[in-house]
Design a protein around this motif. Structure first.
Motif, PDB file in Angstrom:
ATOM      1  N   PHE A 189       7.258   7.358 -15.818  1.00  0.00           N
ATOM      2  CA  PHE A 189       7.228   8.384 -14.771  1.00  0.00           C
ATOM      3  C   PHE A 189       8.219   8.058 -13.649  1.00  0.00           C
ATOM      4  O   PHE A 189       8.369   6.889 -13.283  1.00  0.00           O
ATOM      5  CB  PHE A 189       5.812   8.540 -14.208  1.00  0.00           C
ATOM      6  N   PRO A 190       8.869   9.082 -13.107  1.00  0.00           N
ATOM      7  CA  PRO A 190       9.841   8.841 -12.028  1.00  0.00           C
ATOM      8  C   PRO A 190       9.139   8.653 -10.674  1.00  0.00           C
ATOM      9  O   PRO A 190       7.964   8.986 -10.545  1.00  0.00           O
ATOM     10  CB  PRO A 190      10.652  10.138 -12.029  1.00  0.00           C
ATOM     11  N   PRO A 191       9.886   8.156  -9.689  1.00  0.00           N
ATOM     12  CA  PRO A 191       9.292   7.904  -8.369  1.00  0.00           C
ATOM     13  C   PRO A 191       9.195   9.178  -7.516  1.00  0.00           C
ATOM     14  O   PRO A 191       9.808   9.268  -6.450  1.00  0.00           O
ATOM     15  CB  PRO A 191      10.249   6.880  -7.748  1.00  0.00           C
ATOM     16  N   THR A 192       8.442  10.142  -7.999  1.00  0.00           N
ATOM     17  CA  THR A 192       8.289  11.411  -7.265  1.00  0.00           C
ATOM     18  C   THR A 192       7.233  11.230  -6.172  1.00  0.00           C
ATOM     19  O   THR A 192       6.089  11.674  -6.334  1.00  0.00           O
ATOM     20  CB  THR A 192       7.879  12.537  -8.224  1.00  0.00           C
ATOM     21  N   CYS A 193       7.629  10.579  -5.088  1.00  0.00           N
ATOM     22  CA  CYS A 193       6.697  10.244  -4.011  1.00  0.00           C
ATOM     23  C   CYS A 193       5.908  11.447  -3.505  1.00  0.00           C
ATOM     24  O   CYS A 193       4.719  11.345  -3.224  1.00  0.00           O
ATOM     25  CB  CYS A 193       7.486   9.679  -2.839  1.00  0.00           C
ATOM     26  N   TYR A 194       6.572  12.578  -3.377  1.00  0.00           N
ATOM     27  CA  TYR A 194       5.907  13.764  -2.815  1.00  0.00           C
ATOM     28  C   TYR A 194       4.759  14.212  -3.707  1.00  0.00           C
ATOM     29  O   TYR A 194       3.785  14.789  -3.248  1.00  0.00           O
ATOM     30  CB  TYR A 194       6.946  14.881  -2.646  1.00  0.00           C
ATOM     31  N   ARG A 195       4.892  13.958  -5.005  1.00  0.00           N
ATOM     32  CA  ARG A 195       3.818  14.277  -5.966  1.00  0.00           C
ATOM     33  C   ARG A 195       3.623  13.034  -6.838  1.00  0.00           C
ATOM     34  O   ARG A 195       4.061  13.012  -7.983  1.00  0.00           O
ATOM     35  CB  ARG A 195       4.205  15.467  -6.843  1.00  0.00           C
ATOM     36  N   CYS A 196       3.009  12.009  -6.274  1.00  0.00           N
ATOM     37  CA  CYS A 196       2.909  10.722  -6.977  1.00  0.00           C
ATOM     38  C   CYS A 196       2.199  10.902  -8.322  1.00  0.00           C
ATOM     39  O   CYS A 196       1.081  11.404  -8.378  1.00  0.00           O
ATOM     40  CB  CYS A 196       2.155   9.701  -6.127  1.00  0.00           C
ATOM     41  N   PRO A 197       2.847  10.474  -9.412  1.00  0.00           N
ATOM     42  CA  PRO A 197       2.217  10.626 -10.731  1.00  0.00           C
ATOM     43  C   PRO A 197       0.957   9.768 -10.869  1.00  0.00           C
ATOM     44  O   PRO A 197       0.169   9.978 -11.781  1.00  0.00           O
ATOM     45  CB  PRO A 197       3.305  10.170 -11.710  1.00  0.00           C
ATOM     46  N   PHE A 198       0.779   8.805  -9.946  1.00  0.00           N
ATOM     47  CA  PHE A 198      -0.393   7.927 -10.023  1.00  0.00           C
ATOM     48  C   PHE A 198      -1.439   8.294  -8.958  1.00  0.00           C
ATOM     49  O   PHE A 198      -2.391   7.559  -8.734  1.00  0.00           O
ATOM     50  CB  PHE A 198       0.047   6.464  -9.876  1.00  0.00           C
ATOM     51  N   GLY A 199      -1.218   9.419  -8.301  1.00  0.00           N
ATOM     52  CA  GLY A 199      -2.182   9.908  -7.307  1.00  0.00           C
ATOM     53  C   GLY A 199      -2.256   9.038  -6.064  1.00  0.00           C
ATOM     54  O   GLY A 199      -3.243   9.054  -5.338  1.00  0.00           O
ATOM     55  N   LYS A 200      -1.215   8.233  -5.797  1.00  0.00           N
ATOM     56  CA  LYS A 200      -1.250   7.326  -4.641  1.00  0.00           C
ATOM     57  C   LYS A 200      -0.382   7.862  -3.510  1.00  0.00           C
ATOM     58  O   LYS A 200       0.329   8.851  -3.674  1.00  0.00           O
ATOM     59  CB  LYS A 200      -0.763   5.950  -5.070  1.00  0.00           C
ATOM     60  N   THR A 201      -0.437   7.171  -2.358  1.00  0.00           N
ATOM     61  CA  THR A 201       0.364   7.586  -1.207  1.00  0.00           C
ATOM     62  C   THR A 201       1.181   6.404  -0.709  1.00  0.00           C
ATOM     63  O   THR A 201       0.634   5.312  -0.492  1.00  0.00           O
ATOM     64  CB  THR A 201      -0.556   8.090  -0.062  1.00  0.00           C
ATOM     65  N   TYR A 202       2.474   6.642  -0.524  1.00  0.00           N
ATOM     66  CA  TYR A 202       3.363   5.614   0.007  1.00  0.00           C
ATOM     67  C   TYR A 202       3.007   5.380   1.478  1.00  0.00           C
ATOM     68  O   TYR A 202       2.709   6.334   2.175  1.00  0.00           O
ATOM     69  CB  TYR A 202       4.815   6.102  -0.122  1.00  0.00           C
ATOM     70  N   PRO A 203       3.030   4.177   2.022  1.00  0.00           N
ATOM     71  CA  PRO A 203       3.441   2.902   1.426  1.00  0.00           C
ATOM     72  C   PRO A 203       2.288   2.079   0.831  1.00  0.00           C
ATOM     73  O   PRO A 203       2.501   0.924   0.469  1.00  0.00           O
ATOM     74  CB  PRO A 203       4.072   2.174   2.614  1.00  0.00           C
ATOM     75  N   ASP A 204       1.064   2.678   0.763  1.00  0.00           N
ATOM     76  CA  ASP A 204      -0.062   1.874   0.257  1.00  0.00           C
ATOM     77  C   ASP A 204      -0.175   1.917  -1.262  1.00  0.00           C
ATOM     78  O   ASP A 204      -1.214   1.581  -1.825  1.00  0.00           O
ATOM     79  CB  ASP A 204      -1.378   2.389   0.876  1.00  0.00           C
ATOM     80  N   CYS A 205       0.876   2.344  -1.916  1.00  0.00           N
ATOM     81  CA  CYS A 205       0.802   2.589  -3.362  1.00  0.00           C
ATOM     82  C   CYS A 205       1.174   1.366  -4.185  1.00  0.00           C
ATOM     83  O   CYS A 205       1.027   1.364  -5.402  1.00  0.00           O
ATOM     84  CB  CYS A 205       1.751   3.734  -3.706  1.00  0.00           C
ATOM     85  N   GLY A 206       1.705   0.330  -3.507  1.00  0.00           N
ATOM     86  CA  GLY A 206       2.157  -0.843  -4.263  1.00  0.00           C
ATOM     87  C   GLY A 206       3.373  -0.532  -5.130  1.00  0.00           C
ATOM     88  O   GLY A 206       3.722  -1.291  -6.030  1.00  0.00           O
TER      89      GLY A 206
END
Ligand code: PLP
Length: 472
Positions: A189-206
């Protein structure tokens, strides 16, 4: 034997090149039945403007397709090509190369970061993607890891239309019709921060989008993985601009696992992000860097694969055990194309177009941010330098998309075309990538036409659909 000329078939008049019966004789990139309803046939160009065969003028906010780095009708490039035409137009590729190719290779080695230094020229982006895949596989064979052949790349990416590059690409809309793809290509999966594929939120996403790549490698077996291939900023998928930690993490993983890191800088290279290469923008040197589009500015077909010195050295062994880099095409390192490439790089350096890209990029970003303040249906603005995008949403708080059938971005893009603006459009996003020579006034005009187009389409179809989707 009688000799004589063969009668030439009559050519159609320029004025007829928009008629459907003539357009049926050519495949274009667009869906043809749709395109032929309002065909665009460009006749000439100058600076940041195109004119089509009907005389209509367009502001080029996308550099053709991220190609025309130093603007249209640039006299320095045209004169360099004219001069080269009188001297040498083709050198025998099975017997060597030509001075322009050697000079350009050395200039690129000078400009590329770190010890990226040995260059393979080709004509287009997909050709150097193929070259990089082959380089990675052959490099591992030459250096004692013959089992390494898999290429890890990303969903939503685009690396080109040839079957190897297509297999590495991650766009189902362009792949499914051509399946089955080549074996040995793995997607993450690409780093689509706005729609995180892992359901996380930057910067707490590791930075899971990066760290999980090592888990994928473990599952695949590291002794089978040859390379990771990524665009530093993905284009398709809506200008996927990664968090700053992402590429350094990929670099560390590659170093640990003896895997080559390949940057596809076919769009991001040659100044688009405000540095010569996005590798510098992100402070990460790949093992192989691919560049094309802006390198010749559209004046001749040209692409380049640049690899690090230790990799090139693996191909330098004795002929008895080392076949050299087994890859080639007839038109590689063409002297006309390389003369164009040299002139483009001189133009960029002498006019400091990288500084202009940073300055006008900031202005473009300001323009897009102002549109975001004005229109509630703009959810995100992202990108770097002169490579920026807007993503559309029905609801900013939930990030719900506007309904697919509405194809909002397509409607906006088409309205912009009607108003004389070329940009890249998709149902859910729009991107700009104007030439590096763009001025502040031209950036403002581009944003103004987009503003007008957004407002008109929103009034026409957006408002109603948005309220219907938030009620459902
Ligand atoms: C990032 C990227 N890589 C590779 C390619 C393929 O380049 P070409 O169309 O010149 O083969 C493209 C083309 O759009 C691209 O955008």
């Amino acid at each position: 034997m009688t000799t004589g000329t063969i009668p030439l078939p009559g050519l159609i008049e320029e004025a007829q090149t928009t008629e459907e019966n003539f357009l049926r004789q050519i495949f274009v990139r667009d869906q043809m039945a749709e395109w032929s309803k309002q065909p665009i046939v460009m006749a000439r160009a100058d600076g940041v403007y195109y004119w089509d065969v009907t005389g209509k003028r367009y502001l080029d906010a996308i550099s053709g397709i991220y190609v025309v780095s130093v603007g249209h009708n640039n006299r320095r490039i045209i004169e360099a090509i004219k001069k080269q035409l009188d001297v040498l137009t083709f050198s025998p590729p099975m017997h060597g190369t030509n001075p322009q190719a050697v000079q350009l290779a050395n200039l690129l080695a000078e400009l590329a970061p770190g010890d990226l230094s040995t260059v393979k020229f080709q004509c287009g982006g997909a050709e150097v993607v193929e070259a990089a895949i082959k380089l990675a596989r052959q490099y591992h064979k030459l250096t004692g890891s013959p089992g390494k052949y898999k290429i890890i790349s990303r969903y939503q990416s685009w690396h080109g239309s040839t079957l190897g590059a297509l297999s590495a690409s991650g766009l189902k809309s362009r792949k499914t019709v051509n399946e089955p793809m080549a074996p040995g290509f793995i997607h993450v999966f690409p780093p689509t921060c706005y729609r995180c594929p892992f359901g996380k939120t930057y910067p707490d996403c590791g930075i899971t989008c990066a760290t999980i790549v090592e888990d994928v490698i473990a599952m695949e077996d590291p002794s089978t993985v040859a390379a990771i291939l990524v665009e530093p900023i993905g284009h398709t998928g809506g200008v996927i601009d990664p968090p700053e930690e992402y590429l350094p993490i990929l670099r560390e993983i590659c170093d640990r696992q003896n895997i080559l890191l390949i940057f596809d800088e076919i769009i991001t290279g040659i100044g688009r992000t405000g540095r010569m290469f996005a590798a510098e923008t992100f402070g990460v040197t790949p093992d192989v860097l691919l560049t094309a589009k802006g390198l010749s500015g559209g004046y001749a077909p040209l692409s380049a694969m640049i690899c690090r010195r230790p990799i090139a050295l693996a191909f330098w062994g004795p002929i008895a055990t080392n076949p050299g880099f087994v890859e080639g095409h007839t038109f590689e390192g063409n002297p006309i194309s390389c003369a164009a490439g040299l002139a483009v790089l001189r133009e960029i350096l002498e006019r400091d177009l990288l500084a202009n890209a940073r300055e006008q990029g900031a202005r473009l970003r300001g323009g897009f941010e102002a549109l975001k303040r004005k229109y509630p249906f703009i959810g995100d603005v992202r990108g770097k330098g002169l490579f920026q995008a807007i993503e559309f949403v029905a609801d900013r708080s939930t990030k719900a998309r506007l309904p697919d059938p509405m194809a909002f971005g397509i409607q906006v893009g088409r309205r912009a075309l009607a108003h004389g603006l070329l940009c890249r459009f998709d149902p859910h996003w729009i991107a700009f990538g104007p030439p590096l020579v763009v001025t502040a006034e031209e950036v403002d005009s581009m944003v103004a036409i987009l503003d007008r187009s957004l407002g008109e389409i929103w009034d026409q179809i957006g408002r109603a659909a948005s309220s219907a989707s938030s009620q459902s």
